[in-house]
Design a protein around this motif. Structure first.
Motif, PDB file in Angstrom:
ATOM      1  N   LEU A 130     -76.997  77.014  -9.123  1.00  0.00           N
ATOM      2  CA  LEU A 130     -76.203  76.003  -8.098  1.00  0.00           C
ATOM      3  C   LEU A 130     -74.871  76.227  -8.096  1.00  0.00           C
ATOM      4  O   LEU A 130     -73.916  76.077  -7.193  1.00  0.00           O
ATOM      5  CB  LEU A 130     -76.359  74.536  -8.352  1.00  0.00           C
ATOM      6  CG  LEU A 130     -77.802  74.238  -8.023  1.00  0.00           C
ATOM      7  CD1 LEU A 130     -78.091  72.628  -8.569  1.00  0.00           C
ATOM      8  CD2 LEU A 130     -78.077  74.040  -6.438  1.00  0.00           C
TER       9      LEU A 130
ATOM     10  N   ASP B 186     -76.136  75.062  -2.703  1.00  0.00           N
ATOM     11  CA  ASP B 186     -77.473  74.217  -1.663  1.00  0.00           C
ATOM     12  C   ASP B 186     -78.619  74.886  -1.763  1.00  0.00           C
ATOM     13  O   ASP B 186     -79.669  74.535  -0.949  1.00  0.00           O
ATOM     14  CB  ASP B 186     -76.919  74.057  -0.291  1.00  0.00           C
ATOM     15  CG  ASP B 186     -76.764  75.373   0.366  1.00  0.00           C
ATOM     16  OD1 ASP B 186     -76.593  76.459  -0.201  1.00  0.00           O
ATOM     17  OD2 ASP B 186     -76.636  75.524   1.392  1.00  0.00           O
TER      18      ASP B 186
ATOM     19  N   ARG C 192     -76.194  70.047  -3.437  1.00  0.00           N
ATOM     20  CA  ARG C 192     -77.145  69.557  -2.923  1.00  0.00           C
ATOM     21  C   ARG C 192     -78.424  69.763  -3.893  1.00  0.00           C
ATOM     22  O   ARG C 192     -78.811  70.857  -3.747  1.00  0.00           O
ATOM     23  CB  ARG C 192     -77.377  70.127  -1.664  1.00  0.00           C
ATOM     24  CG  ARG C 192     -76.129  70.096  -0.760  1.00  0.00           C
ATOM     25  CD  ARG C 192     -75.542  68.619  -0.166  1.00  0.00           C
ATOM     26  NE  ARG C 192     -76.316  67.633   0.347  1.00  0.00           N
ATOM     27  CZ  ARG C 192     -76.164  66.632   0.516  1.00  0.00           C
ATOM     28  NH1 ARG C 192     -74.836  66.122  -0.012  1.00  0.00           N
ATOM     29  NH2 ARG C 192     -76.900  65.739   1.083  1.00  0.00           N
TER      30      ARG C 192
ATOM     31  N   ARG D 272     -82.136  69.998  -4.630  1.00  0.00           N
ATOM     32  CA  ARG D 272     -83.374  70.112  -3.939  1.00  0.00           C
ATOM     33  C   ARG D 272     -84.219  70.872  -4.489  1.00  0.00           C
ATOM     34  O   ARG D 272     -84.049  71.930  -4.746  1.00  0.00           O
ATOM     35  CB  ARG D 272     -82.956  70.982  -2.643  1.00  0.00           C
ATOM     36  CG  ARG D 272     -81.459  70.419  -1.870  1.00  0.00           C
ATOM     37  CD  ARG D 272     -81.513  71.018  -0.486  1.00  0.00           C
ATOM     38  NE  ARG D 272     -82.444  70.885   0.452  1.00  0.00           N
ATOM     39  CZ  ARG D 272     -82.778  71.419   1.540  1.00  0.00           C
ATOM     40  NH1 ARG D 272     -81.858  72.267   2.033  1.00  0.00           N
ATOM     41  NH2 ARG D 272     -83.621  70.785   2.308  1.00  0.00           N
TER      42      ARG D 272
ATOM     43  N   ASP E 101     -85.332  66.025  -3.348  1.00  0.00           N
ATOM     44  CA  ASP E 101     -84.569  66.673  -2.358  1.00  0.00           C
ATOM     45  C   ASP E 101     -83.582  65.679  -1.713  1.00  0.00           C
ATOM     46  O   ASP E 101     -84.060  64.749  -0.754  1.00  0.00           O
ATOM     47  CB  ASP E 101     -85.156  67.279  -1.395  1.00  0.00           C
ATOM     48  CG  ASP E 101     -84.409  68.246  -0.296  1.00  0.00           C
ATOM     49  OD1 ASP E 101     -83.341  68.188  -0.366  1.00  0.00           O
ATOM     50  OD2 ASP E 101     -85.206  69.024   0.337  1.00  0.00           O
TER      51      ASP E 101
ATOM     52  N   ASP F 248     -81.779  66.238   0.737  1.00  0.00           N
ATOM     53  CA  ASP F 248     -81.832  66.663   2.176  1.00  0.00           C
ATOM     54  C   ASP F 248     -83.106  66.406   2.655  1.00  0.00           C
ATOM     55  O   ASP F 248     -83.345  67.216   3.656  1.00  0.00           O
ATOM     56  CB  ASP F 248     -81.240  68.021   2.254  1.00  0.00           C
ATOM     57  CG  ASP F 248     -79.479  68.027   2.013  1.00  0.00           C
ATOM     58  OD1 ASP F 248     -79.161  66.918   2.524  1.00  0.00           O
ATOM     59  OD2 ASP F 248     -78.988  68.918   1.619  1.00  0.00           O
TER      60      ASP F 248
END
Ligand SMILES: *Cc1c(COP(=O)(O)O)cnc(C)c1O
Length: 920
Positions: free
Chosen positions: A481, A486, A559, A561, A585, A587
């Motif tokens: 990351l 992301d 983010r 995930r 996650d 998102d």
């Protein structure tokens, strides 16, 4: 004293706490028998009784009163009375009988101050055992009052309670932690504020572990101490329900964000009945299995079916003279529970809105995910669903070439470009380890240098591997990351679902690590940490510098995930093919629609009800007894490892590879050697689990059988055919043994006796056969152990199938190659024993694989569609003495794509003009 400090520190003592306990009771019983016969002095009995030690205080049974009764009989020289009681207690502990038979709790001829109340074996209709658990109660009350407090809880029992429990009382944080670790029957904890910090017992190892984690423990106030204890307990056993009883302003406490882990905050002087009912309700919330519960109701209803599922209700089976045996074999309930309906509360797996939805939500809670999807076609399907849902054509996925075939096929289907990374090889066993983090980072950084980082969507890895290599999931995700904030992670934890229930293994699971990263992201210190590293690294750090640095991601950009798939059927009580997808996650809302499309693509429209029910039930079991079961599986594995290592004859021919043999030194920075190495303590293992790049799952045991003259496949066959022992995977010179939640100590005994028998047979044969036989044996062992083929790395995709790959990066267009093979006239066959093979590799035209070629064992694709065949591949295949090679017909030879037929293909593939050249 057998339980010296050193003993207590050894890992294996720690993990064998439950069986160590039964052993000590067995010993006491044996010595009591000798005493009764006059063969042992009373002092020996006293010593054995002392040996039971402080650990008994962490268990409700036999409890202080029965122990006092034993001591009384000892004092009164009542050898027979002592023997009778010791025998009964020992048996009750081994069988667990005390959990449903109230008589076990009574010392019979002793008038107990507080006659133990009923643990009725039968309740209302039929003989139904009420499940039994224990409630840990942490209290500031003096120890002298504990028996009457426990009795008070007993008096609250009502006939209509669904479960029954005993209270165990402790007075300190340290004792509470010890009890939660050592006693798997504890299912709920009531914390009364004002308890002490330190145990009255000596707990040096525990103290060092606690101290390392919470240096400020000494300085916290009462309320804080309670919250710290709650946090500590949850870190060990997240499934425990915790109740906090405070005499201060409970409304305020309840609002403290840290109190989120507490099921209920109560006012201390409230009715104890309130606590009693809450505790039972908490257990019920885990016991409940919405889908299974409803399926049972459904099966009881009279239903006429006019849908297409003739066996539903069983009439076509039980009325038939020809297939009735099937009905008799499986029983009527299987048929009553079969349905193709999604009504009647059965819900639809494809669009769950009722009890399947609730069951999935409960599984999410249990497994530490935000969403769970039940899958009834195995993790093979789960992986394809996740890949399809998240990956579009042209996206780059970094994945272990050695991963399960479902990932490779998933990429074919989605049209993604695989960027294969190599696990470290373990040539001597013809197997692979796991992919070093450096390799993964290098892949990302190389893609960045090519300007293709935005195309990378996912890192896809197997955790743990078949052979037991566990990633440092947190570190892998954090460092990746740091390069691409992301990035999505897919962790294939097909074998590892159970790990959630071990505090040792959990931080290394996808969900465990994701939770830790999430907590780190929330901590304001994370930004400081990131900024500090950014300054240190300076403006434009070199790739080498980045590879050498433990990278910190930017918490503001990340983010998180994370996806995990697990074959619930491989490590928990689900029926074969029962699998789950776990999602964490941030998102997810953006991909939810795609996710559902992927489910529709891959899931059967006729999911099996029994499978769904078993997923529901597997979750219930793990939430209520998973901790003890997993502890037992680890204990069984350590037992097997120890017995094989110390037996003079077995160890002559067999060995189980230790952590040091499975994980190269460079990946064990903690210096941890093996579970059984001398001087290894369980806090060493904790450190290894925390720090090392890879560690070994103790339940996966590579048993070397080449040293006994067997190749893996024939040894597996021998165990199955002659001894009814099934093992899983084999390599050229080893088999993989696996312990799981259903193994017992008898299984250990059986395995050891079989290994001994085989060792004895080898000894006898070598003796009978004399020098000639011994020579032949040595030659065979040498061949199995030393003449092992090199493992071929992934070579590269042929130019025609490199799509728009970067100049220096190896990703490729596997899908076009896969479908190119559908045109038979574009294909050719070449036998690997033909000299043509070598000539063409040297002089061309290139040999391009038309398909996946996967030998079993080892089970990874040595060729994928579009890959160029090299000498290494051919040499490996020639040396490979296995019968089963998927994608390869020996008589016809390798299926290849004709290079000249690919010209048109190439211009099609590379029509976008972005194609760059690479030497083939
Ligand atoms: C077994 C396995 C799978 C496939 O799971 P099934 O439930 O058998 O379909 C996927 N990945 C790994 C690593 C496996 O071991």
């Amino acid at each position: 004293m057998a339980s010296t400090l050193e003993d207590a520190r050894s890992i294996d003592h720690f993990f064998s706490a439950p069986s160590g306990r039964t052993d000590r009771w067995r010993d006491l019983h044996a010595i009591a028998r000798f005493w009764a016969k006059g063969a042992q002095p009373k002092q020996a009995v006293g010593a054995a009784l002392d040996e039971l030690g402080a650990m008994e205080e962490f268990h409700a049974f036999p409890g202080g009163e029965l122990i006092a009764a034993l001591r009384e009989r000892l004092k009164n020289e009542d050898a027979n009375g002592f023997l009778a009681l010791a025998k009964r207690i020992s048996l009750a502990i081994i069988t667990g009988n005390y959990k449903h038979d109230s008589k076990e709790w009574q010392a019979v001829d002793l008038s107990l101050a507080e006659p133990v109340d009923v643990l009725p074996a039968t309740l209302g209709e039929g003989a139904v055992h009420r499940p039994y658990f224990e409630m840990l109660t942490v209290t500031p009350a003096p120890a002298g009052r504990w028996p009457s407090m426990a009795a008070e809880f007993r008096r609250l029992r009502r006939a209509e309670d669904t479960f029954v429990y005993e209270a165990i009382l402790v007075g300190s944080l340290e004792d509470a932690i010890c009890a939660a670790v050592l006693n798997p029957d504890i299912a709920a904890v009531a914390i009364y504020e004002g308890f002490a910090l330190r145990s009255a017992h000596d707990a040096p190892v525990l103290r060092s572990v606690l101290a390392a984690q919470q240096p400020l423990l000494d300085k916290v106030d009462e309320a804080d101490l309670a919250l710290r204890l709650a946090a500590g307990l949850k870190a060990i056993r997240p499934e425990l329900d915790i109740y906090l009883l405070s005499d201060r302003r409970v409304e305020k406490l309840a609002g403290d964000p840290r109190a989120a882990m507490i099921r209920r905050v109560m006012y201390q002087i409230e009715e104890p009945l309130e606590l009693h009912l809450s505790v039972l309700e908490g257990i019920k919330a885990r016991f409940e299995t919405p889908f299974f519960d409803n399926l049972k109701l459904y099966a009881q209803r009279p239903i006429a079916t006019f849908h297409a599922l003739p066996i539903a209700r069983g009439k076509s089976v039980f009325r038939s003279p020809w297939i009735r045996d099937m009905g008799q074999f499986y029983g009527i309930n299987l048929f009553l529970a079969e349905s193709s309906a999604t009504t009647g509360g059965l819900d639809s797996l494809l669009e769950p809105t009722g009890n399947i939805k609730r069951s999935q939500e409960m599984a999410a809670r249990a497994f530490g995910a935000e969403h769970v999807f039940f899958v009834t076609n195995g993790t093979s399907t789960s992986n394809k669903m996740v890949l399809q849902a998240l990956i579009a054509p042209g996206d780059i996925v970094i994945l272990d070439r050695n991963c399960h075939k479902s990932h490779h096929y998933g990429l074919v289907l989605s049209g993604a470009q695989p960027f294969y990374v190599e696990a470290f090889p373990m040539v001597e066993f013809s197997m692979y380890g796991a992919v070093p983090l450096r390799t993964i980072k290098k892949a990302l950084l190389d893609l960045e240098a090519e300007g293709r980082l935005d195309r990378v969507k996912m890192v896809d890895l197997t955790n743990c591997t078949f052979d037991g290599h566990i990633y440092n999931t947190r570190r892998v995700m954090e460092e990746c990351l740091a390069i691409k904030p992301d990035l999505i992670f897919l962790w294939d934890e097909a074998w590892f679902g159970f790990a959630r229930w071990s505090p040792f293994l959990r931080p290394r699971t996808a969900m465990g690590a994701a939770a830790d990263i999430e907590a780190w992201l929330r901590d304001p210190a994370s930004v400081v940490q990131y900024e500090r590293q950014r300054k240190e690294l300076g403006g434009k750090p070199s790739i080498d510098k980045l590879l050498d640095t433990r990278l910190v991601p930017d918490p503001r950009a990340v983010r998180l995930r994370v996806y995990q798939t697990n074959s619930t059927h491989k490590s928990m009580s689900a029926i074969r093919q029962g699998s789950m997808v776990l999602v964490k996650d941030v998102d997810f809302n953006k991909v939810e629609a795609q996710f559902h499309e992927a489910v529709f693509t891959h899931a059967s429209t006729s999911p099996n009800q029994q499978l769904i029910a078993s997923l529901d039930v597997a979750r219930r079991q793990m939430e209520l007894e998973g901790y003890g079961l997993v502890m037992n599986a680890i204990e069984v594995a350590l037992d097997i490892r120890r017995e094989v290592a110390i037996h003079p004859l077995i160890s002559k021919y067999f060995r189980i590879v230790g952590a040091d043999g499975m994980v190269p030194k460079e990946y064990r920075s903690s210096g941890f050697v093996d579970f059984l190495a001398p001087d290894t303590r369980w806090d060493d293992q904790l450190r290894s689990m925390r720090e090392d790049e890879f560690c070994l799952d103790p339940t996966r045991m590579t048993l070397v059988c080449g040293t006994a003259g067997f190749d893996g496949t024939s040894f597996k066959g021998l165990l199955a055919a002659q001894y009814n022992i099934q093992v899983n995977k084999t390599s050229r010179n080893s088999v993989l043994l696996q312990s799981n939640i259903n193994n017992t100590r008898s299984d250990v005994a059986l395995l050891i006796s079989v290994l001994l028998k085989i060792s004895n047979e080898i000894e006898a044969r070598l003796q009978r056969g004399g020098e000639a036989e011994q020579k032949a044996f040595a030659a065979r062992v040498h061949s199995l152990m030393n003449e092992v083929p090199d493992l071929p790395d992934f070579s590269h995709f042929h130019d025609a199938f490199r799509g728009d790959a970067g100049e220096t990066t190896p990703e490729g267009d596997i899908r076009s190659a896969f479908f190119a093979a559908y045109a038979e006239k574009q294909c050719e066959y070449l036998r690997i024993d033909s000299p043509d093979c070598d000539r063409r590799i040297d002089k061309g035209p290139a040999l391009i694989s038309a398909s996946f070629v996967i030998p079993y064992p080892p089970g990874f694709p040595i060729l994928v569609p579009g890959q160029v065949v090299t000498h290494e591949t051919i040499t490996f295949m020639r040396k490979l003495d296995v019968k089963e090679i998927h994608g390869y017909e020996k008589a016809k030879g390798l299926k290849l794509l004709k290079p000249d037929a690919l010209i048109s293909k190439k211009s099609h593939v590379t029509g976008n003009g972005r194609k760059k050249s690479q030497a083939a």
